[in-house]
Design an enzyme around this catalytic site. Structure first.
Site, PDB file in Angstrom:
ATOM      1  N   ASP A  76       0.842  -1.194   0.000  1.00 24.03           N
ATOM      2  CA  ASP A  76       0.000   0.000   0.000  1.00 24.03           C
ATOM      3  C   ASP A  76       0.881   1.249   0.000  1.00 24.03           C
ATOM      4  OD1 ASP A  76       0.912  -0.162   2.637  1.00 24.03           O
ATOM      5  OD2 ASP A  76      -0.888  -1.273   3.202  1.00 24.03           O
ATOM      6  N   ASP A  78       0.976   4.663   1.789  1.00 21.22           N
ATOM      7  CA  ASP A  78       0.461   5.581   2.801  1.00 21.22           C
ATOM      8  C   ASP A  78       0.974   6.994   2.536  1.00 21.22           C
ATOM      9  OD1 ASP A  78      -0.723   3.412   3.977  1.00 21.22           O
ATOM     10  OD2 ASP A  78       0.973   3.017   5.297  1.00 21.22           O
ATOM     11  N   ASP A 152      10.277   3.860  13.188  1.00 19.10           N
ATOM     12  CA  ASP A 152      11.121   2.867  13.848  1.00 19.10           C
ATOM     13  C   ASP A 152      12.531   2.728  13.261  1.00 19.10           C
ATOM     14  OD1 ASP A 152       9.917   1.816  11.602  1.00 19.10           O
ATOM     15  OD2 ASP A 152       8.973   0.113  12.625  1.00 19.10           O
TER      16      ASP A 152
HETATM   17  P1  ATP Z   1       4.803  -3.502   5.617  1.00 23.86           P
HETATM   18  O1  ATP Z   1       3.699  -2.629   5.115  1.00 23.86           O
HETATM   19  O2  ATP Z   1       5.675  -4.120   4.581  1.00 23.86           O
HETATM   20  O3  ATP Z   1       4.310  -4.459   6.613  1.00 23.86           O
HETATM   21  P2  ATP Z   1       5.647  -1.083   6.876  1.00 23.86           P
HETATM   22  O4  ATP Z   1       6.974  -0.626   7.393  1.00 23.86           O
HETATM   23  O5  ATP Z   1       5.046  -0.267   5.792  1.00 23.86           O
HETATM   24  O6  ATP Z   1       5.823  -2.584   6.443  1.00 23.86           O
HETATM   25  P3  ATP Z   1       3.330  -0.465   8.376  1.00 23.86           P
HETATM   26  O7  ATP Z   1       2.757  -1.166   9.551  1.00 23.86           O
HETATM   27  O8  ATP Z   1       2.549  -0.343   7.128  1.00 23.86           O
HETATM   28  O9  ATP Z   1       4.695  -1.205   8.081  1.00 23.86           O
HETATM   29  O10 ATP Z   1       3.792   0.948   8.888  1.00 23.86           O
HETATM   30  C1  ATP Z   1       3.965   2.079   8.058  1.00 23.86           C
HETATM   31  C2  ATP Z   1       5.069   2.957   8.596  1.00 23.86           C
HETATM   32  O11 ATP Z   1       4.736   3.397   9.924  1.00 23.86           O
HETATM   33  C3  ATP Z   1       6.423   2.271   8.760  1.00 23.86           C
HETATM   34  O12 ATP Z   1       7.149   2.269   7.560  1.00 23.86           O
HETATM   35  C4  ATP Z   1       7.069   3.068   9.848  1.00 23.86           C
HETATM   36  O13 ATP Z   1       7.597   4.249   9.321  1.00 23.86           O
HETATM   37  C5  ATP Z   1       5.902   3.412  10.741  1.00 23.86           C
HETATM   38  N1  ATP Z   1       5.715   2.446  11.836  1.00 23.86           N
HETATM   39  C6  ATP Z   1       4.949   1.319  11.819  1.00 23.86           C
HETATM   40  N2  ATP Z   1       5.012   0.673  12.984  1.00 23.86           N
HETATM   41  C7  ATP Z   1       5.822   1.391  13.775  1.00 23.86           C
HETATM   42  C8  ATP Z   1       6.276   1.269  15.128  1.00 23.86           C
HETATM   43  N3  ATP Z   1       5.913   0.227  15.873  1.00 23.86           N
HETATM   44  N4  ATP Z   1       7.096   2.226  15.613  1.00 23.86           N
HETATM   45  C9  ATP Z   1       7.469   3.271  14.859  1.00 23.86           C
HETATM   46  N5  ATP Z   1       7.085   3.454  13.593  1.00 23.86           N
HETATM   47  C10 ATP Z   1       6.276   2.535  13.044  1.00 23.86           C
HETATM   48 MG    MG Z   2       2.999  -0.548   4.965  1.00 21.03          MG
END
Ligand code: ATP
Ligand code: MG
Length: 456
Positions: A76, A78, A152
Site C-alpha cells: 500500500d 500511505d 522505527d
Molecule cells: P509492511 O507494510 O511491509 O508491513 P511497513 O513498514 O510499511 O511494512 P506499516 O505497519 O505499514 O509497516 O507501517 C507504516 C510505517 O509506519 C512504517 O514504515 C514506519 O515508518 C511506521 N511504523 C509502523 N510501525 C511502527 C512502530 N511500531 N514504531 C514506529 N514506527 C512505526
Molecule cells: Mg505498509
C-alpha cells in the site's frame, strides 16, 4: 536548565531519541534514485497532488518508498502530510476520519482507499508510558522532522514526493538500504522499550528485505524479548500474521527463534519444531505458502495457524486417546487446550480460531470414505484447506499418502466413479454402528472408525 539549553541548541528531541543530526533531511533528486511517480498508486498520487495544491506538504511515506527502492511492489501507499485531519477532509471530498485517539483519514479514490496521516510528534511533557517504558500514547501532531524521528527504522523514515519525485531522507535510510542494514532510529533499547513490537518488526523487515540487523539494534533483543509480555495480544497476533503472510515466513520464523522472540508470541512453535517430523511439516507448509504469496496468490491465516499448532494438537490428541477418551472427544479436547495455551500469548481472533478448528476436525472426518457423508465433507466450505492440510501431513510422513491420493481421485472423478470409489465395508459398519451406539458396551467400534490415523 542546562540540559534544556543544550537540547534547544542541538534541537534534540525528548527522551528516547538522539536525532540531532537528522533534523534537516537529505533531499535526493530523481536522477539519483530509481523511484518514479508512475510506480505510485494513482489514488495516493492524486491525494498528494490535491493536498499540495492546497498549500500542504504531502508525501508517500514509509514502507512503500523503502520497498520501491528495493525493487519490491509495495502493498500500500500511505500518505503523510502537515495538514490536520480536518484540513485533509476539506481537501478531499470522499474521505472520512478513522480512529479516536489519533485520527487518520481514509480517502476513497475510485476503488482504492488511501490512508493519510498527519505528521506526528512526541509528547512535549511527561511521556505517557507504562511501568516498563512502553509508550501508551502516540497521538500528538508534530512537524515532518519529528514525524521522521518517531518512525522505527532509518529505512522507514523516507518521504517521496510524487510531484517533484524527490526523496526526503531524514536518517540516512537510503544509504542503509544500499548497505543492506536495518538500523533503529535513536537508541535501540529505548525504542524497544517504548514499543516492543519493533523487535518483531526488525526481524520481519530484515527477513523480507534481506537485511542485516545492525549489531547495536540486534544485541539487546534477546534480553528485551520478555517485554513482549506486556504488549496487548491482538497486536502480537497482527504482527505474527504479517510474518506468516509476508512471503518470507520461513526466514521470519527462524529469525524469530534465533533471536529468542518466539516464547512470548508462539510458545508452541518450539515444541512443534522439537522433532524432525514436526519441523518438516511446518517447513513444507510455509515453503508452500511463501511460494503462493510470492506468486501473488492469497493464503488463509487459519491454515497457517492450524499448521503451526498442529503438532501439539496431534500429540495431545493421541495422549488423550491412550488415556481412554473416545477419539473425537479427545481431538476436540486437544484443539481447545492448544488454542487456549496459544491464545494466552496471541489473541487469535474468534473467527480464525473457528476456521482452525474446522480444518483440524476435518482431519478426522477425512478418514471416512464411505456413505453419503463423503459428499458432505467434499461440500464443506473448509474442505479445500483441510485437504491441503492432509496432503502436507502425508508429505511430512505423518500419514500414508493413500488417503490424500484417494481424496484427490475422488474430487476429480465423475458421479459414477465416485459412487464406485466409496468403501462398501465402511458403509456396513456405519449402519451397524448407528444401531449399536445407544448400547454403552459397543463404544469400541466408534473408536475404531474415527481413530487418529497418524502414526507418530
Ligand atoms: P509492511 O507494510 O511491509 O508491513 P511497513 O513498514 O510499511 O511494512 P506499516 O505497519 O505499514 O509497516 O507501517 C507504516 C510505517 O509506519 C512504517 O514504515 C514506519 O515508518 C511506521 N511504523 C509502523 N510501525 C511502527 C512502530 N511500531 N514504531 C514506529 N514506527 C512505526
Ligand atoms: Mg505498509
Amino acid at each position: 536548565m542546562i540540559r534544556k539549553i543544550i537540547r534547544r541548541i542541538f534541537r534534540q528531541p525528548e527522551q528516547g531519541t538522539t536525532l540531532a543530526r537528522a533534523v534537516e533531511p537529505a533531499i535526493i533528486p530523481p536522477e539519483s534514485h530509481p523511484v518514479r511517480r508512475k510506480q505510485i498508486s494513482s489514488g495516493s498520487r492524486k491525494v498528494c497532488e490535491t493536498l499540495q495544491q492546497q498549500g500542504h506538504k504531502a508525501y508517500v511515506v514509509g514502507g512503500a518508498v523503502r520497498d520501491l527502492l528495493t525493487g519490491i511492489t509495495p502493498k500500500d501507499f500511505d500518505v503523510a502530510t502537515d495538514a490536520t485531519p480536518d484540513e485533509v477532509r476539506r481537501c478531499l471530498k470522499r474521505s472520512r476520519l478513522i480512529g479516536r485517539r489519533f485520527q487518520i483519514v481514509h480517502a476513497y479514490m475510485g476503488r482504492e482507499i488511501v490512508e493519510i496521516t498527519t505528521f506526528r510528534g512526541r509528547e512535549k511533557h511527561a511521556e505517557k508510558t507504562d511501568a516498563h517504558g512502553r509508550l501508551l500514547r502516540d497521538n500528538v501532531f508534530g512537524n515532518q522532522s519529528e514525524d521522521a524521528a518517531r518512525r522505527d527504522f532509518t529505512i522507514n523514515a523516507l518521504y517521496f514526493d510524487p510531484v517533484s519525485e524527490h526523496i526526503l531522507d531524514y536518517h540516512h535510510g537510503v544509504a542503509d538500504l544500499k548497505q543492506k542494514t536495518l538500523r533503529v532510529i535513536g537508541d535501540p533499547k529505548t525504542r524497544y522499550r517504548e514499543d516492543p513490537v519493533r523487535m518483531l518488526r526488525a526481524v520481519r523487515l530484515a527477513a523480507k528485505l534481506g537485511l542485516f540487523i545492525d549489531p547495536e539494534a540486534r544485541r539487546p533483543i534477546r534480553e528485551m524479548a520478555v517485554l513482549l509480555e506486556n504488549v496487548p495480544t491482538p497486536r502480537l497476533f497482527d504482527e505474527i500474521l504479517k510474518m506468516l503472510t509476508s512471503g518470507y515466513a520461513i526466514e521470519c520464523l527462524s529469525a524469530l527463534r534465533a533471536e529468542g522472540l518466539q516464547h512470548d508470541t508462539l510458545p508452541l512453535l518450539d515444541m512443534a519444531l522439537h522433532d524432525p517430523q514436526g519441523e518438516k511439516f511446518i517447513q513444507l507448509a510455509l515453503a508452500n505458502t511463501d511460494q503462493r504469496i510470492r506468486e501473488g496468490k492469497t493464503s488463509s491465516p487459519a491454515f497457517l495457524f492450524a499448521v503451526l499448532l498442529w503438532r501439539e494438537v496431534n500429540v495431545t490428541w493421541q495422549k488423550l486417546c491412550q488415556e481412554g477418551e473416545p477419539p473425537q472427544t479427545a481431538l476436540f479436547q486437544a484443539m481447545s487446550d492448544v488454542l487456549q495455551t496459544q491464545g494466552e500469548k496471541l489473541a487469535i481472533t474468534r473467527r480464525i480460531a473457528a476456521d482452525i478448528k474446522e480444518i483440524w476436525a476435518l482431519q478426522s472426518r477425512l478418514e471416512q470414505r464411505s456413505g453419503k457423508r463423503v459428499y458432505g465433507i467434499l461440500a464443506h466450505p473448509r474442505f479445500r484447506a483441510a485437504y491441503d492440510f492432509l496432503l502436507l501431513r502425508a508429505e511430512a510422513g505423518e500419514i500414508a499418502p493413500e488417503l490424500p491420493d484417494w481424496w484427490l481421485a475422488f474430487q476429480e472423478a465423475d458421479t459414477q466413479t465416485r459412487a464406485e470409489m466409496l468403501l462398501p465395508v465402511a458403509n456396513g459398519n456405519k449402519k451397524r454402528r448407528r444401531k449399536r451406539r445407544s448400547k454403552p458396551t459397543k463404544n469400541a467400534e466408534y473408536s475404531e472408525e474415527s481413530a487418529p490415523v497418524n502414526d507418530a
